[in-house]
Motif scaffolding. Structure first.
Motif, PDB file in Angstrom:
ATOM      1  N   LYS A   1     -33.264 -26.435 -60.117  1.00 10.03           N
ATOM      2  CA  LYS A   1     -31.992 -26.485 -60.834  1.00 10.03           C
ATOM      3  C   LYS A   1     -32.125 -26.133 -62.305  1.00 10.03           C
ATOM      4  CE  LYS A   1     -29.605 -27.877 -57.311  1.00 10.03           C
ATOM      5  NZ  LYS A   1     -28.732 -26.889 -56.640  1.00 10.03           N
ATOM      6  N   HIS A   2     -33.317 -26.275 -62.862  1.00 16.84           N
ATOM      7  CA  HIS A   2     -33.471 -26.026 -64.297  1.00 16.84           C
ATOM      8  C   HIS A   2     -33.717 -24.534 -64.551  1.00 16.84           C
ATOM      9  CE1 HIS A   2     -34.788 -26.302 -68.430  1.00 16.84           C
ATOM     10  NE2 HIS A   2     -34.409 -27.586 -68.444  1.00 16.84           N
ATOM     11  N   PRO A   3     -33.014 -23.950 -65.510  1.00 15.03           N
ATOM     12  CA  PRO A   3     -33.206 -22.515 -65.778  1.00 15.03           C
ATOM     13  C   PRO A   3     -34.659 -22.148 -66.092  1.00 15.03           C
ATOM     14  CG  PRO A   3     -31.294 -23.328 -66.947  1.00 15.03           C
ATOM     15  CD  PRO A   3     -31.945 -24.523 -66.326  1.00 15.03           C
ATOM     16  N   TYR A   4     -35.408 -23.090 -66.670  1.00 14.60           N
ATOM     17  CA  TYR A   4     -36.805 -22.761 -66.951  1.00 14.60           C
ATOM     18  C   TYR A   4     -37.595 -22.634 -65.652  1.00 14.60           C
ATOM     19  CZ  TYR A   4     -41.610 -22.963 -68.507  1.00 14.60           C
ATOM     20  OH  TYR A   4     -42.922 -22.675 -68.704  1.00 14.60           O
ATOM     21  N   THR A   5     -37.341 -23.526 -64.713  1.00 15.89           N
ATOM     22  CA  THR A   5     -38.014 -23.435 -63.420  1.00 15.89           C
ATOM     23  C   THR A   5     -37.642 -22.116 -62.735  1.00 15.89           C
ATOM     24  OG1 THR A   5     -37.643 -25.811 -63.307  1.00 15.89           O
ATOM     25  CG2 THR A   5     -38.570 -24.771 -61.367  1.00 15.89           C
ATOM     26  N   TRP A   6     -36.374 -21.739 -62.838  1.00 15.57           N
ATOM     27  CA  TRP A   6     -35.958 -20.449 -62.282  1.00 15.57           C
ATOM     28  C   TRP A   6     -36.788 -19.319 -62.890  1.00 15.57           C
ATOM     29  CZ3 TRP A   6     -29.945 -21.118 -63.209  1.00 15.57           C
ATOM     30  CH2 TRP A   6     -29.460 -22.101 -62.313  1.00 15.57           C
ATOM     31  N   ALA A   7     -36.878 -19.378 -64.208  1.00 15.70           N
ATOM     32  CA  ALA A   7     -37.596 -18.309 -64.891  1.00 15.70           C
ATOM     33  C   ALA A   7     -39.057 -18.274 -64.452  1.00 15.70           C
ATOM     34  CB  ALA A   7     -37.510 -18.509 -66.401  1.00 15.70           C
TER      35      ALA A   7
ATOM     36  N   PRO B   1     -21.270 -32.952 -64.302  1.00 14.85           N
ATOM     37  CA  PRO B   1     -20.017 -32.588 -63.604  1.00 14.85           C
ATOM     38  C   PRO B   1     -19.099 -31.722 -64.456  1.00 14.85           C
ATOM     39  CG  PRO B   1     -20.468 -34.950 -63.418  1.00 14.85           C
ATOM     40  CD  PRO B   1     -21.524 -34.397 -64.300  1.00 14.85           C
ATOM     41  N   LEU B   2     -19.192 -31.855 -65.777  1.00 16.35           N
ATOM     42  CA  LEU B   2     -18.294 -31.101 -66.643  1.00 16.35           C
ATOM     43  C   LEU B   2     -18.773 -29.673 -66.886  1.00 16.35           C
ATOM     44  CD1 LEU B   2     -17.592 -33.852 -69.330  1.00 16.35           C
ATOM     45  CD2 LEU B   2     -16.094 -33.133 -67.449  1.00 16.35           C
ATOM     46  N   ALA B   3     -20.038 -29.379 -66.526  1.00 18.79           N
ATOM     47  CA  ALA B   3     -20.607 -28.058 -66.836  1.00 18.79           C
ATOM     48  C   ALA B   3     -20.008 -26.990 -65.932  1.00 18.79           C
ATOM     49  CB  ALA B   3     -22.117 -28.101 -66.651  1.00 18.79           C
TER      50      ALA B   3
ATOM     51  N   ASN C   1     -32.779 -19.720 -73.224  1.00 18.87           N
ATOM     52  CA  ASN C   1     -32.059 -19.899 -71.972  1.00 18.87           C
ATOM     53  C   ASN C   1     -30.728 -19.140 -72.004  1.00 18.87           C
ATOM     54  OD1 ASN C   1     -30.794 -20.814 -69.705  1.00 18.87           O
ATOM     55  ND2 ASN C   1     -30.819 -22.992 -70.301  1.00 18.87           N
ATOM     56  N   GLN C   2     -30.582 -18.154 -71.110  1.00 18.60           N
ATOM     57  CA  GLN C   2     -29.335 -17.372 -71.121  1.00 18.60           C
ATOM     58  C   GLN C   2     -28.148 -18.183 -70.617  1.00 18.60           C
ATOM     59  OE1 GLN C   2     -29.116 -14.298 -68.108  1.00 18.60           O
ATOM     60  NE2 GLN C   2     -31.051 -14.971 -67.218  1.00 18.60           N
ATOM     61  N   TYR C   3     -28.442 -19.296 -69.917  1.00 18.38           N
ATOM     62  CA  TYR C   3     -27.345 -20.116 -69.408  1.00 18.38           C
ATOM     63  C   TYR C   3     -27.041 -21.292 -70.324  1.00 18.38           C
ATOM     64  CZ  TYR C   3     -29.003 -17.648 -65.281  1.00 18.38           C
ATOM     65  OH  TYR C   3     -29.419 -16.689 -64.422  1.00 18.38           O
ATOM     66  N   ALA C   4     -27.649 -21.314 -71.510  1.00 23.40           N
ATOM     67  CA  ALA C   4     -27.546 -22.496 -72.361  1.00 23.40           C
ATOM     68  C   ALA C   4     -26.104 -22.799 -72.735  1.00 23.40           C
ATOM     69  CB  ALA C   4     -28.372 -22.303 -73.623  1.00 23.40           C
ATOM     70  N   LEU C   5     -25.785 -24.084 -72.711  1.00 29.67           N
ATOM     71  CA  LEU C   5     -24.452 -24.534 -73.131  1.00 29.67           C
ATOM     72  C   LEU C   5     -24.555 -25.019 -74.568  1.00 29.67           C
ATOM     73  CD1 LEU C   5     -23.808 -26.688 -69.946  1.00 29.67           C
ATOM     74  CD2 LEU C   5     -23.057 -24.341 -70.344  1.00 29.67           C
ATOM     75  N   LYS C   6     -23.424 -25.241 -75.184  1.00 35.09           N
ATOM     76  CA  LYS C   6     -23.437 -25.720 -76.567  1.00 35.09           C
ATOM     77  C   LYS C   6     -24.182 -27.038 -76.700  1.00 35.09           C
ATOM     78  CE  LYS C   6     -19.491 -23.808 -79.009  1.00 35.09           C
ATOM     79  NZ  LYS C   6     -18.035 -23.933 -79.099  1.00 35.09           N
ATOM     80  N   ILE C   7     -23.954 -27.903 -75.727  1.00 34.52           N
ATOM     81  CA  ILE C   7     -24.541 -29.238 -75.818  1.00 34.52           C
ATOM     82  C   ILE C   7     -26.067 -29.196 -75.713  1.00 34.52           C
ATOM     83  CG2 ILE C   7     -24.342 -29.742 -73.351  1.00 34.52           C
ATOM     84  CD1 ILE C   7     -23.559 -32.630 -74.232  1.00 34.52           C
TER      85      ILE C   7
END
Lengths: 350, 314
Positions: A252-258, A326-328, A296-302
């Motif tokens: 689930k983590h973008p780093y693991t994906w990468a 849930p809010l993401a 992270n290209q998927y990074a959110l503001k938070i």
């Protein structure tokens, strides 16, 4: 799910800092991790992610300028983090927790016969002497798959090949029947066929002696072969932890994906291999939010403001990424990876 | 092992043979007054010619070389023409060598007893005050020319401890200053090497593994590191020891010790060919013996050296 296994080693909120020329480097940032009895846990991450520092702290082998600032390492109802004297550590090091080091070519004393090097451990931790110690050493040599042991006992490290030397290093590690075995890149210095043999040997020994093994590696191929669970580390933090199939096929983590995307097997011929853009963060600076956010290209503001908590995905699978909130917004892993995930799951269902 | 030593000895004899031949040839190129000595002025050219012919110097070079070796095998190095002309050169050098041997070995023993443990402790307590103090000492001895601190000893230490300056065989108290002066430099070298090789070994992977298997820090230091650090030491020790034995020109003249150090300089200045020959023979033999001993010592401590086969190559 199998019933909850007993925990043999518990790391709680561990923070490790180094002082380098007056500056403070935070190598381990608030890690919590459990090791279960009899399992194989792989800790993966790129160089400098803190894998080795974490393991060194468990054995009390941190360099002099490094120290545990916060948190606990609990083994056998003792907090190893509180240990200060050599005397305290000698009860653990080699006896309860042993280590297999990276490079077998340089890990053995060139001037002592391999027999003596193993026997040293047997004498030290099992309290055997003379003939008993000798017999035990021969037994250990046989255990790690060495033949003609009486002759081999008298030989020096330079008379052994790399794979054989790694077997000796393993024999030294299991000489005192430890509960936990830490393998720091156990196969990096070996060629592929020998790698497979050594991994098989470790698996066999694990069953025979009921060892809990921690593999530290950046080789996902090794991980896939041996690990029950995987903890992914980035910049001194565990960002995702789960059973092997969960990490490989449902991460689930973008780093693991990468990380998985950069496996050469996933690329297609003629295309450039995938690599993660940017560089790991500077550990001298305080890190706010998710350490991986800037790359992270998927990074959110938070992600840049607050450190994500562990979101639970299953009983065994946790990840530190705001994407699971849930809010993401819903984000899918890269297409190539999705195909890989689907393939993996179909194998798992067979 | 024996085969290896035998082979090394054979090589050494060959080396020695070449050195002697070269020295012999070089001296034959020197002016012939070197064989006449003080008597040269009193002889007519014809008398000189007869004298030199009697000495065999008009024979062809190869014949002379043959004679030289023949005499050498019988332990005869000829007679000096400028220095105690009635005594064979062998005796002259023999008398001198005992003084140099005494002081050389004494100084080596002293510097080993102090230098090696100092180096070990410096490595063991790396970065602490002992290490810094020792490093300061080493830097001082290496950087400051020996003449300077010898003079300091001569000027202040003698007064401070009421120690006599000049050497007198029969008063042991006069041995103290020459011995300490001679030991100053080798002590620094041994400490420096020992520390350096120990630190080298300490940074190796097998030390990490030994730590991880639960070896105590002290045991680690003395059972694992020390022996391994001794390998490079073992190789160079004998050579440096013998180098010290050959005597220090400076120290021997400073404390007026009748040793070998000054003899060579003297003999060269006086163009005393036979003494020069003899000394070169002694010096080079000592050097070669040092190298052989070093190789053998290293072969004894390092199992990676295969003896007999491969000529001691690692």
């Amino acid at each position: 799910m199998t019933p909850k296994k007993s925990r043999i080693l518990v790391i709680q909120n561990l923070v490790i800092q180094f002082t380098l020329r007056g500056r403070v480097l935070t190598a381990i940032r608030d890690i919590s991790l459990d090791l279960y009895k009899g399992e194989s846990l792989a800790i993966v991450g790129e160089s400098g992610s803190g894998k080795s520092v974490l393991m060194k702290s468990i054995m009390g082998l941190l360099d002099k300028n490094g120290s545990i600032k916060q948190g606990r390492i609990i083994y056998n109802a003792q907090d190893l983090g509180q240990f200060t004297t050599e005397q305290e550590w000698l009860g653990i090091r080699g006896k309860e927790i042993a280590m297999v080091t990276q490079d077998p070519m340089t890990s053995l004393n060139p001037l002592k016969t391999i027999g003596k090097q193993i026997e040293e451990c047997v004498v030290m931790h099992q309290g055997l002497k003379g003939k008993e110690a000798y017999e035990e050493t021969l037994k250990l040599l046989t255990d790690v798959g060495i033949t003609d042991v009486k002759k081999r006992y008298k030989q020096y490290p330079h008379e052994f090949s790399g794979g054989m030397r790694q077997r000796i290093v393993i024999a030294i590690a299991i000489a005192c029947k430890p509960a936990i075995l830490i393998c720091d890149e156990p196969t990096t210095a070996l060629d592929v066929t020998i790698q497979a043999q050594i991994l098989q040997l470790l698996k066999n020994l694990q069953q025979k002696y009921g060892l809990s093994i921690v593999y530290i590696t950046h080789d996902l191929g090794v991980v896939a072969k041996v690990a029950d669970r995987i903890a992914v580390m980035y910049a001194g933090d565990v960002i995702e932890v789960g059973e092997t199939h969960e990490i490989f096929f449902n991460s689930k983590h973008p780093y693991t994906w990468a990380l998985i995307s950069s496996l050469p097997q996933l690329g297609s011929k003629g295309e450039q291999l995938y690599s993660i853009k940017g560089t790991p963060p500077n550990l001298f600076q305080e890190i706010n939010g998710d350490a991986f956010a800037p790359r992270n290209q998927y990074a959110l503001k938070i992600d840049f403001i607050e450190r994500p908590p562990f979101f639970q995905i299953s009983d065994t699978h946790y990840a530190r990424t705001w994407l699971l909130d849930p809010l993401a917004p819903k984000v899918d892993p890269p297409a190539a990876l999705q195909a890989f995930f689907a393939e993996g799951r179909s194998y798992a269902n067979d | 092992m024996l085969q290896y030593i035998g082979k090394r000895l054979l090589q050494s004899v060959l080396t020695l043979f070449i050195i002697i031949t070269i020295v012999f040839s070089l001296l034959r190129l020197m002016p012939e007054e070197g064989y006449l000595g003080a008597a040269a002025d009193k002889m007519s050219p014809a008398q000189q010619e007869i004298y030199l012919t009697n000495l065999g110097l008009r024979d062809p070079l190869l014949v002379q070389l043959g004679h030289f070796y023949n005499n050498l095998l019988q332990g005869d190095l000829g007679k000096s023409v400028t220095y105690r002309t009635d005594v064979p050169v062998v005796t002259i050098i023999g008398d001198k060598i005992s003084y140099s041997l005494l002081f050389g070995l004494g100084a080596v023993a002293l510097s080993l007893i102090i230098g090696v443990p100092l180096g070990i402790m410096m490595a063991y307590r790396k970065g602490r005050w002992l290490d810094r103090l020792g490093t300061g000492y080493i830097v001082f001895v290496v950087a400051v020319p020996a003449a300077v601190y010898y003079l300091v000893i001569q000027m202040y230490i003698t007064d401070l401890f009421q120690l006599p300056m000049l050497f007198d065989e029969y008063r042991p108290i006069t041995w103290i200053l020459p011995l300490t002066s001679m030991a100053l430099a080798p002590t620094a070298s041994y400490a420096m090497w020992m520390r350096r090789y120990m630190v080298d070994e300490l940074n190796k992977d097998y030390i990490k593994l030994a730590r991880a298997k639960g070896v105590k820090e002290r045991t680690l230091m003395f059972k694992h590191v020390l022996r391994n650090a001794f390998i490079p030491m073992a190789q160079y020790l004998p050579a440096t020891i013998l180098f010290t034995i050959t005597g220090s020109i400076y120290i021997e003249s400073l404390y007026s010790i009748p040793g070998m150090g000054g003899l060579l300089v003297d003999a060269i200045q006086r163009q005393d060919n036979t003494i020069v020959q003899g000394l070169v023979l002694v010096f080079s033999s000592l050097g070669i013996i040092g190298l052989i001993l070093g190789d053998i010592a290293m072969a004894l401590v390092d199992p990676r050296i295969k003896l007999g086969k491969g000529g001691g190559v690692r």
